[in-house]
Write an enzyme that holds these catalytic residues in place. Structure first.
Site, mmCIF file in Angstrom:
data_model
loop_
_atom_site.group_PDB
_atom_site.id
_atom_site.type_symbol
_atom_site.label_atom_id
_atom_site.label_comp_id
_atom_site.label_asym_id
_atom_site.label_seq_id
_atom_site.Cartn_x
_atom_site.Cartn_y
_atom_site.Cartn_z
ATOM 1 N N ARG A 190 0.816 -1.219 0.000
ATOM 2 C CA ARG A 190 0.000 0.000 0.000
ATOM 3 C C ARG A 190 0.853 1.274 0.000
ATOM 4 O O ARG A 190 0.504 2.283 0.603
ATOM 5 C CB ARG A 190 -0.970 0.023 1.198
ATOM 6 C CG ARG A 190 -1.949 -1.146 1.199
ATOM 7 C CD ARG A 190 -2.882 -1.122 -0.021
ATOM 8 N NE ARG A 190 -3.726 -2.305 -0.041
ATOM 9 C CZ ARG A 190 -3.475 -3.419 -0.744
ATOM 10 N NH1 ARG A 190 -2.390 -3.480 -1.493
ATOM 11 N NH2 ARG A 190 -4.293 -4.431 -0.709
ATOM 12 N N SER A 207 -11.034 0.739 2.741
ATOM 13 C CA SER A 207 -10.401 0.187 3.947
ATOM 14 C C SER A 207 -9.752 1.299 4.763
ATOM 15 O O SER A 207 -8.960 2.081 4.243
ATOM 16 C CB SER A 207 -9.350 -0.855 3.567
ATOM 17 O OG SER A 207 -9.952 -1.964 2.931
ATOM 18 N N GLU A 209 -4.808 3.510 6.494
ATOM 19 C CA GLU A 209 -4.687 3.390 5.045
ATOM 20 C C GLU A 209 -5.340 4.596 4.377
ATOM 21 O O GLU A 209 -4.869 5.093 3.360
ATOM 22 C CB GLU A 209 -5.343 2.101 4.554
ATOM 23 C CG GLU A 209 -5.173 1.852 3.061
ATOM 24 C CD GLU A 209 -5.575 0.456 2.647
ATOM 25 O OE1 GLU A 209 -6.184 0.321 1.569
ATOM 26 O OE2 GLU A 209 -5.280 -0.501 3.392
#
Length: 314
Positions: free
Chosen positions: A179, A228, A302
């Site tokens: 990520r 998320s 995130e």
């Protein structure tokens, strides 16, 4: 900026020959998936890459500048964003289909790229149908889902650096991690080439249907949400995913004002209607605290949180 007159002069100089649109005090909340947040001091929507490069070449390094895409995985704080906010739109949404891949502009929605791949009979990009957002953001954060991510399929990305230079970076140069990418500070992703494998178009389309069905079943896709909230911990830290840790800490359905932890998937935050950015971010911090107390694991955001809190506005 401490000197408004000086900032006005710098903005006037930088945008003197632009072909796009510059809007002062532009509300950003309606542009985000959470529907919260303050205004951009200046919102610039460049006509194309050349327009953006020209402005960046003239823009003082003193001026803060922020890139925004589809705003699907972001909380813009209630005090808004200082300086210049750049949002790419139609001039950055071209898609070119090649024999073994797709070249997509940064403003292309991930799902749209997946659909073009299916029509062209290119497999390997179906996972994009399950990721809200646009290609620029997907490259920046190495977006992934359903067993794949951008690092697995990207050949190269073209970027414009903070000084207005156009550069093409290959996969290795982007230094992808979980990520995240190694994009230079202040760089703007302009377009990217994503690799596909020739396949039966119907098989690819069927896979996309499965991805969308799985997302619909497990995520609050019809709510005001942002994807998320927290990254999954490293395997060395915990064998459990973020949602499992959140659930075990008793956070499913937890609320702060009109911000709520989703009952359907507890790694998603939801705006029930009148939440503020402070409500959402505060709820996320409540979740992090409870998870740390329950399991000893520190969750990492995130979702990006940008801008000033309302209390900091003068």
């Amino acid at each position: 900026m401490n000197n408004p007159a000086s900032m006005q002069d710098m903005v006037k100089h930088a945008f003197a020959n632009m072909r796009g649109r510059l809007t002062p005090q532009a509300p950003l909340g309606p542009r985000t998936w959470f529907r919260v947040g303050g205004a951009a001091e200046w919102l610039f929507q460049p006509a194309d890459a050349e327009d953006l490069a020209g402005v960046l070449q003239r823009l003082s390094p003193e001026l803060p500048i922020t890139a925004l895409g589809a705003c699907s995985n972001i909380i813009i704080r209630d005090g808004g964003l200082e300086g210049v906010v750049v949002r790419m739109a139609r001039g950055f949404a071209d898609i070119t289909v090649e024999a073994d891949g797709i070249i997509a502009g940064c403003a292309c929605l991930d799902a749209t790229v997946a659909e073009h791949a299916a029509q062209a009979g290119l497999a390997g990009l179906e996972f994009l149908a399950g990721i809200p957002g646009s290609i620029g953001g997907a490259v920046r954060m190495n977006a992934g889902a359903y067993g794949s991510d951008i690092a697995n399929v990207l050949d190269w990305a073209e970027i414009i650096t903070r000084d207005g230079s156009l550069i093409r970076l290959d996969n290795a140069a982007l230094r992808f991690g979980y990520r995240r990418s190694g994009l230079p500070e202040g760089a703007f992703v302009i377009r990217a080439r994503l690799r596909g494998t020739p396949a039966n178009p119907q098989d690819v389309a069927n896979h996309i249907t499965e991805v969308r069905a799985a997302r619909e079943l497990s995520q609050p896709v019809r709510a005001r949400t942002g994807g998320s909230t927290f990254r999954n911990p490293d395997a060395e830290t915990s064998s459990r995913k973020a949602w499992e840790l959140i659930d075990a800490a008793g956070c499913r359905g937890l609320r702060r004002g009109d911000a709520q932890v989703s009952e359907k998937h507890c790694n998603f935050l939801i705006n029930l209607g009148n939440a503020t950015a402070a409500d959402l971010e505060g709820l996320g911090e409540d979740v992090r605290t409870r998870v740390a107390q329950n399991s000893g694991v520190s969750l990492h955001w995130e979702i990006k949180r940008l801008g000033k809190t309302e209390a900091s506005v003068q």
